[in-house]
Design a protein around this motif. Structure first.
Motif, PDB file in Angstrom:
ATOM      1  N   LEU A 172     -10.413  10.476   1.151  1.00  0.00           N
ATOM      2  CA  LEU A 172      -9.633   9.293   0.774  1.00  0.00           C
ATOM      3  C   LEU A 172      -8.394   9.700  -0.017  1.00  0.00           C
ATOM      4  O   LEU A 172      -7.325   9.102   0.133  1.00  0.00           O
ATOM      5  N   HIS A 173      -8.522  10.708  -0.855  1.00  0.00           N
ATOM      6  CA  HIS A 173      -7.393  11.218  -1.635  1.00  0.00           C
ATOM      7  C   HIS A 173      -6.250  11.604  -0.697  1.00  0.00           C
ATOM      8  O   HIS A 173      -5.082  11.242  -0.943  1.00  0.00           O
ATOM      9  N   LEU A 174      -6.563  12.299   0.383  1.00  0.00           N
ATOM     10  CA  LEU A 174      -5.533  12.689   1.350  1.00  0.00           C
ATOM     11  C   LEU A 174      -4.949  11.463   2.042  1.00  0.00           C
ATOM     12  O   LEU A 174      -3.727  11.344   2.201  1.00  0.00           O
ATOM     13  N   VAL A 175      -5.811  10.543   2.480  1.00  0.00           N
ATOM     14  CA  VAL A 175      -5.332   9.391   3.242  1.00  0.00           C
ATOM     15  C   VAL A 175      -4.425   8.497   2.390  1.00  0.00           C
ATOM     16  O   VAL A 175      -3.422   7.975   2.888  1.00  0.00           O
ATOM     17  N   VAL A 176      -4.742   8.320   1.119  1.00  0.00           N
ATOM     18  CA  VAL A 176      -3.876   7.514   0.250  1.00  0.00           C
ATOM     19  C   VAL A 176      -2.499   8.154   0.153  1.00  0.00           C
ATOM     20  O   VAL A 176      -1.461   7.481   0.283  1.00  0.00           O
ATOM     21  N   ARG A 177      -2.462   9.461  -0.080  1.00  0.00           N
ATOM     22  CA  ARG A 177      -1.167  10.144  -0.155  1.00  0.00           C
ATOM     23  C   ARG A 177      -0.434  10.092   1.188  1.00  0.00           C
ATOM     24  O   ARG A 177       0.805  10.002   1.234  1.00  0.00           O
ATOM     25  N   LEU A 178      -1.191  10.144   2.272  1.00  0.00           N
ATOM     26  CA  LEU A 178      -0.600  10.045   3.600  1.00  0.00           C
ATOM     27  C   LEU A 178       0.021   8.660   3.811  1.00  0.00           C
ATOM     28  O   LEU A 178       1.141   8.532   4.327  1.00  0.00           O
ATOM     29  N   CYS A 179      -0.695   7.614   3.406  1.00  0.00           N
ATOM     30  CA  CYS A 179      -0.167   6.258   3.533  1.00  0.00           C
ATOM     31  C   CYS A 179       1.127   6.084   2.731  1.00  0.00           C
ATOM     32  O   CYS A 179       2.032   5.346   3.132  1.00  0.00           O
ATOM     33  N   ALA A 180       1.221   6.763   1.587  1.00  0.00           N
ATOM     34  CA  ALA A 180       2.381   6.619   0.718  1.00  0.00           C
ATOM     35  C   ALA A 180       3.659   7.132   1.370  1.00  0.00           C
ATOM     36  O   ALA A 180       4.765   6.715   0.985  1.00  0.00           O
ATOM     37  N   VAL A 181       3.539   8.022   2.355  1.00  0.00           N
ATOM     38  CA  VAL A 181       4.725   8.575   3.017  1.00  0.00           C
ATOM     39  C   VAL A 181       4.833   8.112   4.464  1.00  0.00           C
ATOM     40  O   VAL A 181       5.655   8.637   5.220  1.00  0.00           O
ATOM     41  N   SER A 182       4.018   7.131   4.850  1.00  0.00           N
ATOM     42  CA  SER A 182       3.981   6.684   6.247  1.00  0.00           C
ATOM     43  C   SER A 182       4.463   5.253   6.381  1.00  0.00           C
ATOM     44  O   SER A 182       4.430   4.477   5.421  1.00  0.00           O
ATOM     45  N   ARG A 183       4.875   4.899   7.589  1.00  0.00           N
ATOM     46  CA  ARG A 183       5.329   3.551   7.886  1.00  0.00           C
ATOM     47  C   ARG A 183       4.482   2.879   8.962  1.00  0.00           C
ATOM     48  O   ARG A 183       4.395   1.660   9.011  1.00  0.00           O
ATOM     49  N   ARG A 184       3.841   3.691   9.806  1.00  0.00           N
ATOM     50  CA  ARG A 184       3.192   3.109  10.982  1.00  0.00           C
ATOM     51  C   ARG A 184       2.020   3.995  11.383  1.00  0.00           C
ATOM     52  O   ARG A 184       2.155   5.204  11.480  1.00  0.00           O
ATOM     53  N   ALA A 185       0.868   3.377  11.614  1.00  0.00           N
ATOM     54  CA  ALA A 185      -0.324   4.132  12.005  1.00  0.00           C
ATOM     55  C   ALA A 185      -0.989   3.454  13.196  1.00  0.00           C
ATOM     56  O   ALA A 185      -0.812   2.260  13.438  1.00  0.00           O
TER      57      ALA A 185
END
Length: 313
Positions: free
Chosen positions: A197-210
């Motif tokens: 989850l730690h990785l995914v939160v940081r990933l979401c912070a730099v992402s726009r679309r999944a």
């Protein structure tokens, strides 16, 4: 249109999983979209894992390291990877045959996807289906109801907060560009609970679309003797600590994502408080929820504290 081929490096951290490592490897080798490479990082195993891996010859890449935990092992695999996308599988779980194909075909059609997720099965060690990951979460059920019958669902940045708060962020279903993974610094070494989850939160912070594929692509086997289930209170306490540390890192993240993380922390603290209550450890229960009142008490936090106080009677 994205004309670049989607090449997947599948990374498998292994620690004393000789009994299930072959099953995991077979599931990757059975993919309808062949993996670019399969990298097994042996994290200091003392069992027969090397012999199991040796049976696969040059179909896999096998590397050993001193025991450093699952995050260190996954990061080591990513450092060796040459595919443009990464997928992760634990050595006691399996991919379903379309795991890579469902994401790869979408990636090649849509270059604007920053990362992808999917559904997964939760199973007993004997293989009995317990539940699915998406429809077991409030956000997942809402998503399925809003997109009935769709095989591909796009998440916009505004939905990342609810995804973190009440959604499905299973590492077995995560597909992430290798370049993005390295830019984020990989999984947090030293955090054995909540590292995914730690990785995914940081990933979401730099992402726009999944992208989300709402069908199971992996089997997650739940073992009663796992470290988490041997000490559920300790594991939950470490999970709360991981989230609190992450919240400090995310102070500049989008407001919606920070709100989702705050809600996840609230849920984690409440779960820990009820665990303490069941053990009749009243001071511990109260200590879990009083931080929810800071810096400014919200009605929901007050209600949560009151519910624990009622449990203390």
């Amino acid at each position: 249109m994205n004309h670049l081929p989607a090449t997947f490096s599948v990374i498998i951290p292994n620690y004393n999983n000789a009994a299930t490592l072959g099953r995991a490897l077979d599931s990757v080798l059975a993919q309808t979209w062949p993996a670019h490479e399969i990298i097994v990082i042996d994290d200091g195993s003392s069992d027969d894992s090397p012999a199991v891996a040796a049976r696969y010859g040059d179909r896999i890449r096998y590397a050993r390291q001193a025991n450093g935990g699952v995050s260190a092992a996954r990061n080591a695999g990513a450092a060796l990877a040459s595919g443009n996308w990464l997928a992760f599988l634990d050595a006691d779980d399996t991919f379903l045959p379309e795991r890579l194909a469902l994401h790869a075909r979408w990636i090649e059609r849509d270059a604007a996807l920053d990362f992808l997720l999917a559904d997964q099965n939760f199973r007993t060690p004997e293989g009995e289906l317990l539940q699915h990951s998406i429809d077991a979460t409030p956000f997942g059920r809402e998503l399925l109801a809003r997109h009935p019958g769709q095989q591909e669902i796009v998440l916009e940045q505004s939905q990342f907060g609810p995804l973190i708060a009440d959604g499905f962020t299973e590492v077995r279903t995560l597909s992430i560009p290798r370049a993005t993974f390295h830019a984020l610094g990989g999984f947090p070494v030293g955090k054995r609970i909540g590292e995914d989850l730690h990785l995914v939160v940081r990933l979401c912070a730099v992402s726009r679309r999944a992208g989300v594929v709402p069908q199971p692509v992996a089997d997650y086997f739940i073992y009663p003797a796992s470290a988490i289930r041997k000490d559920v209170v300790g594991a939950q306490r470490n999970f709360v600590a991981t989230l609190e540390d992450l919240a400090q890192e995310m102070r500049a993240a989008p407001a919606g994502l920070r709100a989702g993380l705050r809600e996840k922390i609230r849920q984690a603290r409440m779960s820990l408080a009820y665990m303490y209550l069941r053990k009749n450890e009243r001071a511990g229960a109260l200590a879990c929820v009083t931080p929810l009142l800071a810096p400014v008490p919200r009605w929901r936090a007050v209600r949560d504290v009151l519910s624990i106080l009622r449990g203390l009677r």
